[in-house]
Design an enzyme around this catalytic site. Sequence first.
Site, PDB file in Angstrom:
ATOM      1  N   HIS A 185      32.699  39.070  40.191  1.00 36.56           N
ATOM      2  CA  HIS A 185      33.040  40.051  39.211  1.00 36.56           C
ATOM      3  C   HIS A 185      32.091  41.298  38.925  1.00 36.56           C
ATOM      4  O   HIS A 185      32.052  42.582  39.438  1.00 36.56           O
ATOM      5  CB  HIS A 185      33.438  39.592  37.989  1.00 36.56           C
ATOM      6  CG  HIS A 185      34.024  38.444  37.804  1.00 36.56           C
ATOM      7  ND1 HIS A 185      35.623  38.507  37.922  1.00 36.56           N
ATOM      8  CD2 HIS A 185      33.647  37.207  37.639  1.00 36.56           C
ATOM      9  CE1 HIS A 185      36.155  37.230  37.722  1.00 36.56           C
ATOM     10  NE2 HIS A 185      35.200  36.410  37.809  1.00 36.56           N
TER      11      HIS A 185
HETATM   12  C1  BDR Z   1      32.845  38.106  33.335  1.00 41.72           C
HETATM   13  O1  BDR Z   1      32.475  36.678  32.813  1.00 41.72           O
HETATM   14  C2  BDR Z   1      31.157  36.506  33.037  1.00 41.72           C
HETATM   15  O2  BDR Z   1      31.552  34.874  33.135  1.00 41.72           O
HETATM   16  C3  BDR Z   1      30.999  36.788  34.413  1.00 41.72           C
HETATM   17  O3  BDR Z   1      29.566  36.918  34.605  1.00 41.72           O
HETATM   18  C4  BDR Z   1      31.657  38.127  34.259  1.00 41.72           C
HETATM   19  O4  BDR Z   1      30.666  39.138  33.699  1.00 41.72           O
HETATM   20  C5  BDR Z   1      34.103  37.636  34.241  1.00 41.72           C
HETATM   21  O5  BDR Z   1      35.231  37.369  33.157  1.00 41.72           O
END
Ligand code: BDR
Length: 314
Positions: free
Chosen positions: A239
């Site tokens: 992400h």
């Molecule tokens: C986001 O949530 C976190 O767990 C990850 O680092 C990312 O920023 C994804 O939903």
Amino acid sequence: MSNGKIPVIIDCDPGIDDAVALALAFGCGKLDVLGVTTVAGNTTGENTHRNARKFLSFIGADVEVARGADKPILRPLVTAPQVHGETGLGGLGEPGDEDPDASGRSAFDLITDTLLNHPEKVTLVPVGPLTNLAIALLAKPEIKRKIEKIVLMGGAALEGNRTPAAEFNIYVDPEAARIVFESGVPITMIGLDVTHKALIYPDEIEALRRFGRIGRTVAELMDFYGNHYRKRFEGNPIHDALAVAAVFEPDIVSTRHLSVCVETSAEFTLGRTVVDFRGVTGREPNCHVALGVDRERFIELIFNAVKYLEQMAQ
Ligand code: BDR
Ligand code: CA
């Protein structure tokens, strides 16, 4: 862009994909990272700060890392040990003999001082809960004129991940997210709509593993992360790294300029980013919502960054 690079501040909660985002930021050669700030999210504030310092020192990045909020503005902290491990970086996240806190400043001071003193406008790249940014915007609203834009990882126009309605970063601190989305600063939202399409596949993780010490570590982080994501996907979403990529290569995502509101008071949809696709609210667009992504190019950027960091470490 006085030195030809884009000035940025990265606000993160490492976090496995946050670590890859940092590797991309320092290995892409296109960003001038003025500072890194940390926030509680994937794990505690103590852990995210330690993880950021530890990982940045591992990849050879020399940058101030300032610690920010240890909890959301109004709510108790919700973490994600099932995704990132108890200490936030899989097996790498254990406390060790890392350097003591190198920054004398808080995250809020780093953000506001840097924005107010830098000669150019600065792009903010928050990839965790938006607590630090909201506090900085409330404390010193004059920083708004020095923010080029906010390119954030968070939200989803369609399905959530922490709940059916909400993405993790927005769910953890919905009030902070609301403050940021209502700030009037230009926002690009790199949400689950694109990060779930920008997967790194197992054969690509194997290729990374052969790139040397940094590639091997990133592959190991992906192995840990895969324990969670491979139940649902053919590969791993990374992400936060996609938000970094969208700063120096904006065409990697296609966007629509739309109105986005953050739900802060609902029983089932707390933290939802409500995207007005049809313009039914009559609200002015406040956000460039990413909806399409060039996956292959994204993976190529990660490979290039890891190779570059590896060469620099030689
Ligand atoms: C986001 O949530 C976190 O767990 C990850 O680092 C990312 O920023 C994804 O939903
Ligand atoms: Ca994150």
